[in-house]
Scaffold this active site. Sequence first.
Site, PDB file in Angstrom:
ATOM      1  N   HIS A 154     -36.313  18.746  91.120  1.00 26.22           N
ATOM      2  CA  HIS A 154     -36.175  17.383  91.626  1.00 26.22           C
ATOM      3  C   HIS A 154     -36.454  17.340  93.117  1.00 26.22           C
ATOM      4  CE1 HIS A 154     -33.818  17.693  87.940  1.00 26.22           C
ATOM      5  NE2 HIS A 154     -33.919  16.385  87.802  1.00 26.22           N
ATOM      6  N   GLY A 168     -24.065  18.253  88.619  1.00 29.77           N
ATOM      7  CA  GLY A 168     -25.191  17.912  87.753  1.00 29.77           C
ATOM      8  C   GLY A 168     -24.767  16.769  86.840  1.00 29.77           C
ATOM      9  N   LEU A 173     -23.399  13.655  86.598  1.00 33.02           N
ATOM     10  CA  LEU A 173     -23.285  12.743  87.737  1.00 33.02           C
ATOM     11  C   LEU A 173     -21.890  12.120  87.854  1.00 33.02           C
ATOM     12  CD1 LEU A 173     -26.783  11.056  87.408  1.00 33.02           C
ATOM     13  CD2 LEU A 173     -26.063  12.753  89.104  1.00 33.02           C
ATOM     14  N   GLY A 190     -26.734   7.292  90.618  1.00 32.02           N
ATOM     15  CA  GLY A 190     -26.190   7.747  89.332  1.00 32.02           C
ATOM     16  C   GLY A 190     -24.698   8.013  89.427  1.00 32.02           C
ATOM     17  N   ASN A 204     -31.160   4.715  97.566  1.00 35.12           N
ATOM     18  CA  ASN A 204     -32.632   4.707  97.574  1.00 35.12           C
ATOM     19  C   ASN A 204     -33.217   3.735  96.555  1.00 35.12           C
ATOM     20  OD1 ASN A 204     -32.347   6.029  95.129  1.00 35.12           O
ATOM     21  ND2 ASN A 204     -32.891   8.045  95.941  1.00 35.12           N
ATOM     22  N   HIS A 237     -38.662  11.721  91.358  1.00 34.70           N
ATOM     23  CA  HIS A 237     -37.263  12.070  91.115  1.00 34.70           C
ATOM     24  C   HIS A 237     -37.129  13.468  90.517  1.00 34.70           C
ATOM     25  CE1 HIS A 237     -33.200  12.006  89.335  1.00 34.70           C
ATOM     26  NE2 HIS A 237     -33.806  12.550  88.301  1.00 34.70           N
ATOM     27  N   SER A 262       6.012  10.432  78.446  1.00 34.56           N
ATOM     28  CA  SER A 262       5.623  10.939  77.130  1.00 34.56           C
ATOM     29  C   SER A 262       5.174  12.390  77.188  1.00 34.56           C
ATOM     30  CB  SER A 262       4.466  10.108  76.562  1.00 34.56           C
ATOM     31  OG  SER A 262       4.866   8.781  76.357  1.00 34.56           O
ATOM     32  N   GLU A 285      -8.032   9.508  82.748  1.00 34.81           N
ATOM     33  CA  GLU A 285      -8.037  10.881  82.228  1.00 34.81           C
ATOM     34  C   GLU A 285      -9.211  11.706  82.756  1.00 34.81           C
ATOM     35  OE1 GLU A 285      -8.029   8.135  80.314  1.00 34.81           O
ATOM     36  OE2 GLU A 285      -5.954   8.062  79.595  1.00 34.81           O
ATOM     37  N   HIS A 295       1.468  15.035  71.918  1.00 32.77           N
ATOM     38  CA  HIS A 295       1.175  14.173  70.768  1.00 32.77           C
ATOM     39  C   HIS A 295      -0.044  14.737  70.039  1.00 32.77           C
ATOM     40  CE1 HIS A 295       3.871  11.945  73.267  1.00 32.77           C
ATOM     41  NE2 HIS A 295       3.996  10.969  72.393  1.00 32.77           N
ATOM     42  N   HIS A 314      -4.674   7.337  67.850  1.00 32.83           N
ATOM     43  CA  HIS A 314      -3.898   8.206  68.731  1.00 32.83           C
ATOM     44  C   HIS A 314      -3.671   9.604  68.153  1.00 32.83           C
ATOM     45  CE1 HIS A 314      -3.374   4.554  70.901  1.00 32.83           C
ATOM     46  NE2 HIS A 314      -2.460   5.038  71.717  1.00 32.83           N
TER      47      HIS A 314
HETATM   48  C1  LIG Z   1     -23.596  12.203  83.483  1.00 38.17           C
HETATM   49  C2  LIG Z   1     -25.071  12.320  83.621  1.00 38.17           C
HETATM   50  N1  LIG Z   1     -25.858  11.480  82.951  1.00 38.17           N
HETATM   51  C3  LIG Z   1     -27.199  11.597  83.035  1.00 38.17           C
HETATM   52  C4  LIG Z   1     -27.770  12.562  83.805  1.00 38.17           C
HETATM   53  C5  LIG Z   1     -29.281  12.715  83.863  1.00 38.17           C
HETATM   54  N2  LIG Z   1     -29.747  12.263  85.204  1.00 38.17           N
HETATM   55  C6  LIG Z   1     -29.987  13.130  86.173  1.00 38.17           C
HETATM   56  S1  LIG Z   1     -30.434  12.387  87.604  1.00 38.17           S
HETATM   57  C7  LIG Z   1     -30.333  10.868  86.888  1.00 38.17           C
HETATM   58  C8  LIG Z   1     -30.648   9.635  87.684  1.00 38.17           C
HETATM   59  C9  LIG Z   1     -29.814   9.586  88.875  1.00 38.17           C
HETATM   60  O1  LIG Z   1     -30.223   8.582  89.742  1.00 38.17           O
HETATM   61  P1  LIG Z   1     -29.866   8.748  91.261  1.00 38.17           P
HETATM   62  O2  LIG Z   1     -28.506   9.256  91.423  1.00 38.17           O
HETATM   63  O3  LIG Z   1     -30.191   7.458  91.911  1.00 38.17           O
HETATM   64  O4  LIG Z   1     -30.831   9.897  91.718  1.00 38.17           O
HETATM   65  P2  LIG Z   1     -32.154   9.816  92.587  1.00 38.17           P
HETATM   66  O5  LIG Z   1     -33.264   9.592  91.622  1.00 38.17           O
HETATM   67  O6  LIG Z   1     -32.015   8.701  93.539  1.00 38.17           O
HETATM   68  O7  LIG Z   1     -32.224  11.148  93.198  1.00 38.17           O
HETATM   69  C10 LIG Z   1     -29.944  10.968  85.565  1.00 38.17           C
HETATM   70  C11 LIG Z   1     -29.793   9.811  84.667  1.00 38.17           C
HETATM   71  C12 LIG Z   1     -26.900  13.433  84.474  1.00 38.17           C
HETATM   72  N3  LIG Z   1     -27.350  14.426  85.229  1.00 38.17           N
HETATM   73  N4  LIG Z   1     -25.567  13.267  84.400  1.00 38.17           N
HETATM   74 MG   LIG Z   2     -31.201   6.813  93.439  1.00 38.94          MG
END
Ligand SMILES: Cc1ncc(C[n+]2csc(CCOP(=O)(O)OP(=O)(O)O)c2C)c(N)n1
Ligand SMILES: [Mg+2]
Length: 685
Positions: free
Chosen positions: A34, A122, A124, A164, A193, A269, A393, A420, A470, A482
Amino acid sequence: MSDNLQEAAPSRRVKANAVRALSMDAVQRANSGHPGMPMGMADIAEVLWADYLRHNPANPKWPDRDRFVLSNGHGSMLLYALLHLSGYDLSLEEIKRFRQLHSKTPGHPEFGETPGVETTTGPLGQGLANAVGMAIGEKVLAAHFNRDGHVVVDHRTFVFAGDGCLMEGISHEACSLAGTLGLGKLIVFYDDNGISIDGDVQGWFTDDTAKRFAAYGWQVISDVDGHDSGAVAAAIAAACDDEARPSLICCRTVIGWGSPNKQGKESCHGAALGEDEVALVRETIGWPHPPFEIPDSVYAAWDARGSGARLEAEWDRRLASYRAAYPQLARDLSRRLDGELPSDWLATVAGCVSATAARAGSVATRRASQLALEQLGPAVPELVGGSADLTGSNLTMWSGSKAISRSDADGNYIFYGVREFAMSAIMNGMALHGGLCPYGGTFLIFSDYARNAVRMAALMGVPTIFVYTHDSIGLGEDGPTHQAVEQTATLRLIPNMSVWRPCDAVETVVAWQAAIERRAGPTSLLLSRQSLPHQERAEAQLQAIRRGGYVLRDCNGEPDAIIIATGSEVALATEAAATLAERGRRVRVVSMPCTDVFDAQDDAYREAVLPAAVISRVAVEAAVSACWYRYVGAAGKVIGIDSFGMSAPAAKLFEHYGLTAARVAAAVEELLTARQGAAAAGGGP
Ligand SMILES: Cc1ncc(C[n+]2csc(CCOP(=O)(O)OP(=O)(O)O)c2C)c(N)n1
Ligand SMILES: [Mg+2]
């Protein structure tokens, strides 16, 4: 040499371009990765790392370093470039081996693989939640250990996060709590961005992020040009100045900055730019050097080893004077930072086990867990408990618990609210920070809400303790929403997760002991809502609990059959065995509170508990049956629940699902009768 001397110190832009070049070249070489985010955030990173981040490349474990978390972990090359350039043990060769087998530069940053990587990111949003945990860790330790004129815990947590991370729900959970707790040393850079994988985020992400964070009680510094170093520096200074609130610095950036055809577009990206575009970037940004060649002057400008050594030496001096003034506190701080248990730990546990065995009480294991905390807690001040709004609980609070709050962080309990996922990721962050041993509770069913953070604890090998009460249909009337059925098995499926499901108060103490002693990974404690009877044990059996599975009730001579059970079903097993004994059957009962620990025992021990010759085996657990076939074999039977639960009083449900001693006894009889029939028919031994 003379060339170097004549070279002017490189500008901030040139330093940032070194990051851009390393990132795009490494991605190009791997043809995977990336480049966009590192190229977009390079200018911000340069200001932060050059002027604000207090760290020592020679000692990535220096306890009072600032933490840097790359929550948008897909931009891993940004972090690797920063670590390499500033002098960490991450060579150019490793940068060249980006994303290759056994390199120190995996696709996403991985804790434990690369010096200077504070957490695995990773997924996000989760790095951001880890960072909240780290900032809580700092605040708690500072409140507990610092004294007037003796400040030994004092560092910030910096986070890079993208669209993200902020779209993910966990960012709400974690950042809301960070605002409430007033984590003033948490500073987040939002990489605004306007792009995520599917393109311009205007189609799916139109929150007013600044207002959202202001509503959480954060200081928001908006509209910062992420390519204007002066503006970034001023924003960081303002963020550092406000120690009462966490800060969000909203940085407008251009993804892939410097790439004439791809900047500002989603195409940069997550794919290599391509050789031609990489060449164009070199021209555009004025970086004439071939791939992986960095001028000495640029290395020199980035080198943080000298300043890092000075920072740590200065801290060493502060620590020495603290040690002289507060020897006991200093010893405790060092012990906790080293992750060592107190010297009287084993004696404390032994006392707790014998007292619990002597008490012989029939209690719910969630209550037994609280009783265990009551006895073990005073010995382990690093325990920081909490619950996702189920304190009464989960019974995670004990008499020594004190809530951590914005104004008083010298406590050991966190009211996480109904969060959670954030709770789990925050606990991971605290465990990564060091000096704290986090445990947190919710209903077992809601482990699913937190699932990826639970997995990340195991992947990173951090000793987070998940308290799940539980644990089955035994919770009764709340019904199938539950009642956990597959969660027990799926937690066991996570590599490096240790799962304990104790059958009584004594096993519960041992489960807590195992959880607290475990350094290499997380533990899940699965506890009952309902009362469970005490099981009598001889001393050798008490000792054997820690082996994960052991003979709880035995027969004379070689058993005809073995019943294996966990948690609330152990009592059914012993009752069934007693009935069968009256009928002249020789039946052994194996209590198996922790399959993974049992699996790790040597062959001889496992054979002694589960002799291969005894093939008539029944396993009973109020959960899906799948994982038990490896213990009962093809000839065995599993009594479990392979459907969802139902709303009814618990006793009725156990009957409805056939989780009764009579059914267990009948299953054993069926196996034995079938074998006798087969033997009579000459079908083998
Ligand atoms: C929980 C999760 N869902 C999906 C992804 C796959 N994924 C990696 S980067 C991305 C897009 C993220 O966008 P942004 O944070 O704006 O990154 P940019 O392109 O600006 O670097 C996705 C959907 C991931 N890594 N984690
Ligand atoms: Mg972005």
